[in-house]
Enzyme design. Structure first.
Site, PDB file in Angstrom:
ATOM      1  N   ALA A  30       1.011  -1.213  -0.228  1.00  0.00           N
ATOM      2  CA  ALA A  30       0.169   0.028  -0.161  1.00  0.00           C
ATOM      3  C   ALA A  30       0.941   1.167  -0.164  1.00  0.00           C
ATOM      4  O   ALA A  30       0.981   1.996   0.856  1.00  0.00           O
ATOM      5  CB  ALA A  30      -0.721  -0.521   1.020  1.00  0.00           C
ATOM      6  N   ASN A  33       4.006   7.608  -0.480  1.00  0.00           N
ATOM      7  CA  ASN A  33       5.635   8.443  -1.244  1.00  0.00           C
ATOM      8  C   ASN A  33       6.309   8.615  -0.042  1.00  0.00           C
ATOM      9  O   ASN A  33       7.374   8.542  -0.012  1.00  0.00           O
ATOM     10  CB  ASN A  33       4.932  10.326  -1.065  1.00  0.00           C
ATOM     11  N   GLY A  34       6.298   8.314   1.497  1.00  0.00           N
ATOM     12  CA  GLY A  34       6.759   7.919   2.311  1.00  0.00           C
ATOM     13  C   GLY A  34       7.881   6.441   2.423  1.00  0.00           C
ATOM     14  O   GLY A  34       8.925   6.788   2.311  1.00  0.00           O
ATOM     15  N   HIS A  35       7.310   5.501   1.574  1.00  0.00           N
ATOM     16  CA  HIS A  35       8.150   4.698   0.701  1.00  0.00           C
ATOM     17  C   HIS A  35       9.144   4.960   0.212  1.00  0.00           C
ATOM     18  O   HIS A  35       9.811   4.662  -0.349  1.00  0.00           O
ATOM     19  CB  HIS A  35       7.147   3.179   0.473  1.00  0.00           C
ATOM     20  N   GLN A  59       3.288  -9.752  12.573  1.00  0.00           N
ATOM     21  CA  GLN A  59       2.868  -8.490  14.032  1.00  0.00           C
ATOM     22  C   GLN A  59       1.793  -7.742  14.343  1.00  0.00           C
ATOM     23  O   GLN A  59       2.132  -6.325  14.909  1.00  0.00           O
ATOM     24  CB  GLN A  59       3.967  -7.152  13.610  1.00  0.00           C
ATOM     25  N   GLY A 146      12.133   3.982   8.457  1.00  0.00           N
ATOM     26  CA  GLY A 146      11.478   5.153   8.561  1.00  0.00           C
ATOM     27  C   GLY A 146      11.095   6.060   9.675  1.00  0.00           C
ATOM     28  O   GLY A 146      11.081   5.262  10.971  1.00  0.00           O
ATOM     29  N   LYS A 148       9.752   7.864  10.995  1.00  0.00           N
ATOM     30  CA  LYS A 148       8.278   7.870  11.083  1.00  0.00           C
ATOM     31  C   LYS A 148       7.621   6.161  11.927  1.00  0.00           C
ATOM     32  O   LYS A 148       6.855   6.432  13.316  1.00  0.00           O
ATOM     33  CB  LYS A 148       6.895   7.566   9.555  1.00  0.00           C
ATOM     34  N   ASP A 149       8.022   5.076  11.667  1.00  0.00           N
ATOM     35  CA  ASP A 149       8.480   4.889  13.095  1.00  0.00           C
ATOM     36  C   ASP A 149       9.503   4.238  13.845  1.00  0.00           C
ATOM     37  O   ASP A 149      10.284   3.207  13.927  1.00  0.00           O
ATOM     38  CB  ASP A 149       7.705   3.375  12.679  1.00  0.00           C
TER      39      ASP A 149
HETATM   40  P1  AMP Z   1       4.580  -0.231   6.183  1.00  0.00           P
HETATM   41  O1  AMP Z   1       4.191  -0.652   4.998  1.00  0.00           O
HETATM   42  O2  AMP Z   1       4.031   0.752   7.098  1.00  0.00           O
HETATM   43  O3  AMP Z   1       5.899  -0.689   7.976  1.00  0.00           O
HETATM   44  O4  AMP Z   1       6.798   0.406   6.146  1.00  0.00           O
HETATM   45  C1  AMP Z   1       7.625   0.213   5.498  1.00  0.00           C
HETATM   46  C2  AMP Z   1       8.528   1.231   5.759  1.00  0.00           C
HETATM   47  O5  AMP Z   1       8.603   2.963   5.246  1.00  0.00           O
HETATM   48  C3  AMP Z   1       8.813   1.522   7.212  1.00  0.00           C
HETATM   49  O6  AMP Z   1      10.112   1.474   7.613  1.00  0.00           O
HETATM   50  C4  AMP Z   1       8.319   2.958   7.221  1.00  0.00           C
HETATM   51  O7  AMP Z   1       9.229   3.365   8.603  1.00  0.00           O
HETATM   52  C5  AMP Z   1       8.310   3.277   6.730  1.00  0.00           C
HETATM   53  N1  AMP Z   1       8.098   4.648   6.688  1.00  0.00           N
HETATM   54  C6  AMP Z   1       5.902   4.814   6.465  1.00  0.00           C
HETATM   55  N2  AMP Z   1       5.392   5.981   6.322  1.00  0.00           N
HETATM   56  C7  AMP Z   1       6.084   6.634   6.166  1.00  0.00           C
HETATM   57  C8  AMP Z   1       6.518   8.102   6.256  1.00  0.00           C
HETATM   58  N3  AMP Z   1       5.868   8.823   6.202  1.00  0.00           N
HETATM   59  N4  AMP Z   1       7.763   8.690   5.814  1.00  0.00           N
HETATM   60  C9  AMP Z   1       9.096   7.652   5.652  1.00  0.00           C
HETATM   61  N5  AMP Z   1       9.038   6.560   5.796  1.00  0.00           N
HETATM   62  C10 AMP Z   1       7.389   5.296   6.473  1.00  0.00           C
END
Ligand code: AMP
Length: 282
Positions: A30, A33-35, A59, A146, A148-149
């Site tokens: 999903a 732009n963060g990813h 998790q 990120g 973010k986490d």
């Molecule tokens: P996720 O798919 O939510 O497990 O996120 C995958 C990676 O993307 C993790 O390292 C998150 O911290 C990073 N991530 C998610 N959202 C953001 C964001 N808004 N800005 C930067 N990195 C992000």
């Protein structure tokens, strides 16, 4: 872009290209732009970038949350292709956790039971297991996570140190929507009004940081929580100033070299996770 579903095929492909520097971005898909900011950093620093898309069941606490997790796989793959990713790894659960899978032994100490860990029992053990398994398949030189986490980055640093992995952990700043809400795959569950209004979280974090010269940290935290709770429909799960190395609470800025405020606010039925760094070594 090559798409792999089978771990041993990805592993063999990467080993056949052994002189290359490999950057790895683990995700649950999903994509937004963060990813993509993690992906961009990886493609700029490595010869080859691998992105995994895997919604890791171990998790998730609630089954409903796992089932509701969005999985727009075709769209994700086109975004990765456009971003110049070399390999996408999209395994089934049985590929990541084969019958002979053995959980790793890692003592996360307080990281496991505090803040996100407290709200989501077993979450960080699940994260460590999946990331360790993915690291073992990809064997990256650099891994991208990120900010973010925030707590997750602290946990991964511990995993790398404890397991003596030769991987450079790269932490990438938070990418936000126009109004300030930190981008997240879960934001899709918000209506556009909720999404826009949710900027009050980032505004409060910004306000907190702007008061460091005027108020005590304790007072800042207290007033910030009050501001957040005054928002219609918002519930603060936690809002704390922590030592960025071990996630332990701090009362003043002199207590640690890295200090952040981490928070979760439940708004419009969605847990919104955010943070701001108050002080860092650089
Ligand atoms: P996720 O798919 O939510 O497990 O996120 C995958 C990676 O993307 C993790 O390292 C998150 O911290 C990073 N991530 C998610 N959202 C953001 C964001 N808004 N800005 C930067 N990195 C992000």
């Amino acid at each position: 872009m090559k798409v792999f579903n089978i771990a041993s095929n990805l592993h063999s492909y990467l080993r056949s290209r052994k002189k290359l520097q490999i950057g790895f971005v683990p995700t649950m898909g999903a994509l937004h732009n963060g990813h993509l900011s993690l992906v961009k950093k990886s493609t700029s620093e490595n010869d080859l970038t691998v992105v995994s898309i895997f919604v890791n069941p171990t998790q998730f606490g609630e089954k409903a949350d796992l089932e509701k997790y969005p999985r727009p796989i075709e769209k994700d793959l086109s975004m990765l292709e456009l971003a110049g990713v070399d390999c996408a790894f999209v395994p089934e659960v049985s590929e990541v956790y084969p019958e002979n899978f053995k959980e790793i032994d890692i003592d996360l100490g307080n990281l496991e039971n505090t803040l996100e860990g407290k709200q989501r029992p077993g979450h960080f053990k699940g994260v460590c297991n999946v990331v360790y398994r993915l690291f073992d398949i990809v064997k990256p030189n650099r891994a991208y996570f990120g900010q973010k986490d925030f707590q997750q980055t602290v946990v991964i640093r511990k995993l790398i140190t404890e397991k003596k992995l030769d991987i450079d952990l790269r932490i990438i700043p938070i990418v936000r929507e126009n109004h300030g809400l930190a981008m997240s795959s879960r934001n899709q569950r918000l209506t556009s009004d909720c999404r826009k209004n949710a900027s009050f979280i980032y505004q409060t974090l910004g306000w907190a940081k702007s008061q460091l010269k005027t108020l005590s940290l304790e007072e800042i935290i207290h007033r910030s929580k009050q501001k957040l709770s005054e928002q219609n429909g918002a519930t603060v799960e936690y809002f704390e100033a922590i030592n960025g190395i071990d996630m332990k609470p701090v009362d003043s800025l002199v207590e640690a070299p890295i200090i952040a405020i981490v928070c979760v606010v439940k708004y419009c039925g969605v847990r919104l996770l955010d943070n701001i760094i108050l002080k860092s070594e650089q």
